[in-house]
Design a protein around this motif. Structure first.
Motif, PDB file in Angstrom:
ATOM      1  N   PHE A 116      30.858  63.031  20.776  1.00 35.26           N
ATOM      2  CA  PHE A 116      30.337  62.917  19.417  1.00 35.26           C
ATOM      3  C   PHE A 116      31.495  62.442  18.555  1.00 35.26           C
ATOM      4  CE2 PHE A 116      29.470  64.214  15.134  1.00 35.26           C
ATOM      5  CZ  PHE A 116      28.124  63.946  14.978  1.00 35.26           C
ATOM      6  N   PHE A 132      33.222  61.729  15.014  1.00 31.47           N
ATOM      7  CA  PHE A 132      33.205  62.086  13.596  1.00 31.47           C
ATOM      8  C   PHE A 132      33.704  60.910  12.769  1.00 31.47           C
ATOM      9  CE2 PHE A 132      33.752  66.300  15.546  1.00 31.47           C
ATOM     10  CZ  PHE A 132      32.756  67.013  14.901  1.00 31.47           C
ATOM     11  N   TYR A 152      31.438  69.413  10.411  1.00 30.28           N
ATOM     12  CA  TYR A 152      31.253  70.149  11.661  1.00 30.28           C
ATOM     13  C   TYR A 152      29.889  70.839  11.675  1.00 30.28           C
ATOM     14  CZ  TYR A 152      32.116  73.417  15.474  1.00 30.28           C
ATOM     15  OH  TYR A 152      32.027  74.131  16.649  1.00 30.28           O
ATOM     16  N   MET A 202      27.171  68.391  12.391  1.00 26.70           N
ATOM     17  CA  MET A 202      27.152  68.045  13.814  1.00 26.70           C
ATOM     18  C   MET A 202      26.441  69.141  14.610  1.00 26.70           C
ATOM     19  SD  MET A 202      28.713  68.740  17.013  1.00 26.70           S
ATOM     20  CE  MET A 202      30.139  69.666  16.564  1.00 26.70           C
ATOM     21  N   TRP A 250      22.927  67.665  16.008  1.00 25.78           N
ATOM     22  CA  TRP A 250      23.132  67.121  17.351  1.00 25.78           C
ATOM     23  C   TRP A 250      23.362  68.194  18.403  1.00 25.78           C
ATOM     24  CZ3 TRP A 250      27.697  66.979  20.409  1.00 25.78           C
ATOM     25  CH2 TRP A 250      27.560  66.263  21.603  1.00 25.78           C
TER      26      TRP A 250
END
Length: 171
Positions: free
Chosen positions: A69, A71, A80, A83, A87
């Motif tokens: 993943f 950023f 964070y 995410m 995900w």
């Protein structure tokens, strides 16, 4: 943690996570590298301030690699948390043991109240990390402990070895 690892089924449930920084100028971030010796090696490391970089997150279980993943920009608590929400939780629910245990280290974004509140609500008693007394955590990540996870001991070194091939080895 050691007692939990003696349970044959615990390692089936455990998902380790971590992020790494990849500098686009070819410099390799070795923040976990330490130099040990009887004498001072007088080692110096030059740093380029604000060099372009990519922060990458992965999670590893016994049977699955989640990620990478990527950023955009620095990893903050808000980034964070997004995410996790958009995900990672879906990824873990779809691919892991139904009662997986999620591990994160003591990186500053993980310690924020919003992140811990999300984990308390969505993984009550099934996460390992830096936690306060009010958190519903399986195990607290010990303060100032080294990262001794598969991500740090193997994964990031392997990936950086593939990404940052020295010029004299390129053909």
């Amino acid at each position: 943690m050691q007692e939990n690892l003696e349970d044959d089924e615990f390692d089936e449930r455990l998902v380790f996570s971590d992020e790494a920084t990849f500098h686009t100028n070819g410099n390799v971030n070795r923040h976990n590298v330490r130099i040990w010796g009887e004498e001072n090696p007088h080692a110096t490391v030059e740093h380029e301030r604000d060099s372009p970089k990519v922060n990458v997150f992965c999670a590893i279980s016994k049977n699955h690699l989640h990620g990478p993943f990527f950023f955009e920009g620095n990893v903050t608590d808000d980034v964070y948390l997004q995410m996790l929400q958009k995900w990672l939780m879906d990824e873990l629910i779809a691919n892991e043991h139904e009662d997986f245990v999620f591990q994160q280290d003591e990186a500053p974004p993980y310690w924020k109240l919003t992140v811990r509140a999300y984990l308390n609500e969505n993984l009550p008693g099934r996460w390992i990390g830096r936690a306060g007394d009010e958190d519903n955590v399986l195990l607290k990540w010990p303060p100032r402990s080294p990262d001794l996870t598969p991500c740090d001991l193997f994964h990031w070194g392997y990936v950086k070895g593939l990404v940052f091939v020295p010029v004299f080895l390129q053909t």
